[in-house]
Enzyme design. Sequence first.
Site, mmCIF file in Angstrom:
data_model
loop_
_atom_site.group_PDB
_atom_site.id
_atom_site.type_symbol
_atom_site.label_atom_id
_atom_site.label_comp_id
_atom_site.label_asym_id
_atom_site.label_seq_id
_atom_site.Cartn_x
_atom_site.Cartn_y
_atom_site.Cartn_z
ATOM 1 C CE LYS A 116 -0.769 -6.248 -8.629
ATOM 2 N NZ LYS A 116 0.363 -5.466 -8.080
ATOM 3 N N PRO A 134 0.595 13.941 -4.893
ATOM 4 C CG PRO A 134 -0.863 15.635 -5.595
ATOM 5 C CD PRO A 134 0.278 14.769 -6.071
ATOM 6 C CG ASP A 153 -2.033 -1.057 1.101
ATOM 7 O OD1 ASP A 153 -2.401 -1.425 -0.025
ATOM 8 O OD2 ASP A 153 -2.484 -1.527 2.158
#
Length: 227
Positions: free
Chosen positions: A38, A207, A13
């Site tokens: 992936k 951000p 994460d």
Amino acid sequence: MSKTFFVTGTDTDAGKTTCTLALLQAAAAKGLKAVAYKPVAAGCEMIENKPCNQDVLLLQKHSALPLQYEQVVAYSFDAFSSPHIAAEESGVTIKLDVLSEGLSRLKKSTGADIIFVEGAGGWRVPIGNGHFLSDWVKYENMPVIMVVGARLGCINHSVLTYEAIHHDMLPLVGWCMNRITPSMNHYQQNLETLKSLLPAPFMGEIPYINKPDEQDLGKYLDISTLL
């Protein structure tokens, strides 16, 4: 011939998928055909009566070329856990040659300029039979991009991850900072410390954004050192 980069994180994460989407968008902004792969995904939900991993679906959606779900991922497991546990529960052995075959097919079928390969967990995530996913990255000799999840402890995690990548004799060709919470004490000091400690190009800051998969993320990263 496709350029291939492996995207790892300082932890689970940390924001690997968010960063990979940003990389795909930044490449597209430069007129490049970029797709994602992936190799191992753990954690699926039923979507249209089919078990699907949300990260894989996002990579599929944001790749510059139309891809089938099965082209994007080699192993997709239902359980939300470490890949080696999810594989064991499914009675499956993760084979390195299968990971390589999936990547090779993606290169040949798309002719993409760049392939961003998103890892699972952190650098030393086990995949079973004594192997780590990093063993496969080393076998494929892929340059590495590191995503730093901005949280307390990220300096230690980042330096240790870099040292492990360096120990595996792979180049860290860039890193980015991903804000995973709206606020972090001493964020700027942490960022400046990492800039001084990590001997690799700083690609930018992503951000904290609500629903990042719906935003223009490419503007936050400078991928010029990858080209």
